[in-house]
Design an enzyme around this catalytic site. Sequence first.
Site, PDB file in Angstrom:
ATOM      1  N   ALA A  60      -7.292   6.322  -0.800  1.00 23.97           N
ATOM      2  CA  ALA A  60      -6.946   4.961  -0.682  1.00 23.97           C
ATOM      3  C   ALA A  60      -7.949   4.065   0.356  1.00 23.97           C
ATOM      4  O   ALA A  60      -8.069   4.758   1.311  1.00 23.97           O
ATOM      5  CB  ALA A  60      -5.749   4.504  -0.031  1.00 23.97           C
ATOM      6  N   SER A  61      -8.571   3.182  -0.195  1.00 24.15           N
ATOM      7  CA  SER A  61      -9.847   2.621   0.259  1.00 24.15           C
ATOM      8  C   SER A  61      -8.948   1.790   1.878  1.00 24.15           C
ATOM      9  O   SER A  61      -7.945   1.469   1.822  1.00 24.15           O
ATOM     10  CB  SER A  61     -10.356   1.545  -0.264  1.00 24.15           C
ATOM     11  OG  SER A  61     -11.119   2.283  -1.340  1.00 24.15           O
ATOM     12  N   MET A  62     -10.002   1.317   2.773  1.00 24.32           N
ATOM     13  CA  MET A  62      -9.357   0.796   3.867  1.00 24.32           C
ATOM     14  C   MET A  62      -8.929  -0.634   3.251  1.00 24.32           C
ATOM     15  O   MET A  62      -9.673  -1.277   2.409  1.00 24.32           O
ATOM     16  CB  MET A  62     -10.759   0.463   4.855  1.00 24.32           C
ATOM     17  CG  MET A  62     -11.279   1.643   5.593  1.00 24.32           C
ATOM     18  SD  MET A  62     -12.515   1.235   6.500  1.00 24.32           S
ATOM     19  CE  MET A  62     -11.946   0.030   7.728  1.00 24.32           C
ATOM     20  N   ARG A  89       0.772  -1.227  -0.033  1.00 25.81           N
ATOM     21  CA  ARG A  89       0.027   0.110   0.053  1.00 25.81           C
ATOM     22  C   ARG A  89       0.782   1.321   0.001  1.00 25.81           C
ATOM     23  O   ARG A  89       0.577   2.303  -0.611  1.00 25.81           O
ATOM     24  CB  ARG A  89      -0.975  -0.003   1.328  1.00 25.81           C
ATOM     25  CG  ARG A  89      -2.108   1.088   1.245  1.00 25.81           C
ATOM     26  CD  ARG A  89      -2.631   1.037   2.710  1.00 25.81           C
ATOM     27  NE  ARG A  89      -3.862   1.781   2.572  1.00 25.81           N
ATOM     28  CZ  ARG A  89      -4.737   2.301   3.600  1.00 25.81           C
ATOM     29  NH1 ARG A  89      -4.153   2.042   4.876  1.00 25.81           N
ATOM     30  NH2 ARG A  89      -5.917   3.038   3.398  1.00 25.81           N
TER      31      ARG A  89
END
Length: 375
Positions: free
Chosen positions: A76-78, A14
């Site tokens: 940025a999604s979980m 990430r």
Amino acid sequence: MSRDWADAFAAVPREVFLPDLMWPYDMDTGASRSVDRRTDPVAWERAAYANVPITTQWDDGQHTGPGPGRVPTSSASMPSVVTRMLADLDVRPGARVLEIGTGTGRNAGLLAERLGERSVVTVEVDERVAARARAALGSLGLYPEVVCADGRWGHPAGAPYDRVIVTAGVRGFPPAWLAQTRPGGVILAPWGTHYSHEDALVRLTVAEDGSASGPFLRPLEFMKIRAQRLDWRRFAGHVGAYPGDAAASVTSVPLAELGEGRPFRGARFVLGLCVPECAQVLNTGEGEATLWFFDMTEGSRAWASVRFRDGEREATVHQWGPRRLWDEVARALAWWRERGRPGVDGFGLTVTPEGGCRPWCGGPGEPVPSFGGGG
């Protein structure tokens, strides 16, 4: 998580896709805060791997910080959301995937690592966001096709697709997504109504006739696709002198029963299904709260308000215009109660080839009733 996805997640970290200045969301306070790798690398790395959404752009790029902006417009999604959505996509090697909403590029990177970069097309409306995603992907040696365009049109040059995954909240299904998905293919998207910000993840299977149908899986919330955002300025002329000659009444329905203060419990999502072309917003003040409803029908200025006061069992209702919006909401709420308050996963959606949406409860043959316009 399957071993195939575990390998992809390990190969596509990430942190590679996050900017130096970012705004992680605090799940306890409900607010975003700024974290800068250049001044606090330890806090930045901690936030990068926390299971929280991280805003990476505000106000369509017009805001640069350091504090949060007004409207988050890329993120940025979980990690847990990303993992579950990819599992729901149920994609296999050899499949072609179209992603709507590139964002940071990590989701496209995970798909490319798993399926091969030639099997993945991702579409991003913002040129600067798309450029940053390409650079981040390239730094890992991944080169899926990143297209800068309006995602509503899909990418016909790469069709047909076996899977379409949408990483932005939608309020209508563009016909292009259905047309570019092969029969038997799947469209996975966060869908909802303008009644609230809440979405629910729907998994649609495309039929031979070009329609698609499938269940809602669970509630969530995504940033809305830019072309389908609700512009609240459209209601500026709805309410004149308040309450004026609006019809007055009272209700004993508590605010919590309407889903306010209890997000993602189903109430607001279901009311949006049953009361079409209606937007609502809550205004709070000392010792009171007013829930407003606005008719979105073209040319209409109908509105309703429900004022709740602390310590009072009844709330004051005012309604004005050809639609009695509060009456519609109350009838929809009663219907939901009578059904036993089914959760979001008790509902589903059928989409016509032209993009028309028909929600249902229990099965495609049981359409959700519409209480709009006195129906």
